[in-house]
Design a protein around this motif. Sequence first.
Motif, short mmCIF file in Angstrom:
data_model
loop_
_atom_site.label_atom_id
_atom_site.label_comp_id
_atom_site.label_asym_id
_atom_site.label_seq_id
_atom_site.Cartn_x
_atom_site.Cartn_y
_atom_site.Cartn_z
N SER A 65 0.84 -1.19 0.00
CA SER A 65 0.00 0.00 0.00
C SER A 65 0.88 1.25 0.00
N ARG A 66 0.36 2.31 -0.57
CA ARG A 66 1.10 3.56 -0.65
C ARG A 66 1.03 4.32 0.64
N LEU A 67 2.05 5.10 0.89
CA LEU A 67 2.06 5.98 2.05
C LEU A 67 1.24 7.22 1.73
N PRO A 68 0.72 7.88 2.75
CA PRO A 68 -0.01 9.13 2.49
C PRO A 68 0.90 10.16 1.83
N ARG A 69 0.31 10.96 0.95
CA ARG A 69 1.08 11.96 0.21
C ARG A 69 1.73 12.95 1.18
N GLY A 70 3.02 13.19 0.99
CA GLY A 70 3.75 14.16 1.80
C GLY A 70 4.32 13.61 3.10
N LEU A 71 4.05 12.34 3.42
CA LEU A 71 4.53 11.79 4.68
C LEU A 71 6.06 11.73 4.73
N ILE A 72 6.67 11.28 3.65
CA ILE A 72 8.13 11.14 3.62
C ILE A 72 8.79 12.52 3.78
N SER A 73 8.31 13.50 3.03
CA SER A 73 8.88 14.85 3.11
C SER A 73 8.70 15.44 4.50
N ALA A 74 7.54 15.24 5.10
CA ALA A 74 7.29 15.77 6.44
C ALA A 74 8.21 15.12 7.46
N GLU A 85 23.69 19.03 13.44
CA GLU A 85 24.66 18.90 12.34
C GLU A 85 23.95 18.30 11.14
N PRO A 86 24.50 18.48 9.94
CA PRO A 86 23.91 17.82 8.77
C PRO A 86 23.92 16.29 8.95
N ALA A 87 22.88 15.64 8.48
CA ALA A 87 22.74 14.19 8.64
C ALA A 87 22.92 13.49 7.31
N HIS A 88 23.56 12.33 7.35
CA HIS A 88 23.77 11.53 6.15
C HIS A 88 22.44 10.89 5.73
N ALA A 89 22.30 10.62 4.45
CA ALA A 89 21.06 10.05 3.93
C ALA A 89 20.73 8.70 4.55
N THR A 90 21.75 7.91 4.94
CA THR A 90 21.46 6.61 5.56
C THR A 90 20.81 6.80 6.93
N LYS A 91 21.21 7.85 7.67
CA LYS A 91 20.57 8.13 8.95
C LYS A 91 19.13 8.59 8.75
N ILE A 92 18.91 9.36 7.70
CA ILE A 92 17.55 9.81 7.39
C ILE A 92 16.68 8.61 7.06
N ALA A 94 17.14 5.51 8.01
CA ALA A 94 16.92 4.72 9.23
C ALA A 94 15.81 5.35 10.08
N TYR A 95 15.79 6.67 10.16
CA TYR A 95 14.72 7.36 10.91
C TYR A 95 13.36 7.10 10.26
N LEU A 96 13.32 7.16 8.95
CA LEU A 96 12.06 6.92 8.24
C LEU A 96 11.58 5.49 8.47
N GLU A 97 12.49 4.53 8.47
CA GLU A 97 12.12 3.14 8.72
C GLU A 97 11.59 2.94 10.13
N GLN A 98 12.18 3.62 11.10
CA GLN A 98 11.72 3.52 12.49
C GLN A 98 10.31 4.07 12.66
N ASP A 106 11.41 -0.89 -4.39
CA ASP A 106 12.49 -1.88 -4.41
C ASP A 106 13.83 -1.26 -4.01
N LYS A 107 13.98 0.03 -4.28
CA LYS A 107 15.22 0.74 -3.95
C LYS A 107 14.88 1.97 -3.12
N PRO A 108 14.68 1.79 -1.81
CA PRO A 108 14.26 2.93 -0.99
C PRO A 108 15.28 4.06 -0.92
N MET A 109 16.58 3.75 -0.99
CA MET A 109 17.58 4.82 -0.93
C MET A 109 17.48 5.71 -2.16
N ALA A 110 17.26 5.12 -3.33
CA ALA A 110 17.13 5.92 -4.55
C ALA A 110 15.89 6.81 -4.47
#
Length: 171
Positions: A65-74, A85-92, A94-98, A106-110
Amino acid sequence: MADLFDDQLRAELDGIQTQLERLATKRRLIEELLRLESGSAATPATTKPQAKRPARRQAQAPKRSRLPRGLISAKIREFLGQQREPAHATKILAYLEQHDAAPRSDKPMATLQSNLQRLKETGELENTGRNHWRLRPPETEAAVPAPTVPSDAPPVITSTTSFGSRPSIGI
């Protein structure tokens, strides 16, 4: 002779009845497996024999199922707002997954990278290098000096057209 024929028919009927019961049990088990796999109840009315699909389609996982629109950006804004401090994309990521807001692809980092790039283009984020991101600091209004108007002079009129009107063509 009639009794022998009658006994044979009853034996065949009993065999068919046994097969029907076995098939009904098998069908019930298959429906249960489908219900558990898809997460929804499979009713006999909705489960029809399906035509064979190509092997490529059968190997694919069911659509998520799709996530609600704008959830990832928020959630990206929320996470980066908490960081000093600036955060690396892998930390971002990991936060989103939590917080159950990670891209469901299939490629969440991309997918995250494209979201970060879009937020950069809108001016909300900046890339500080080596895939480290931070919220863009708000611009202060003091950078643009306010025009000063002498209080004893009349106001200067720069335009005679009012907002939303167009000049006449015949002039």
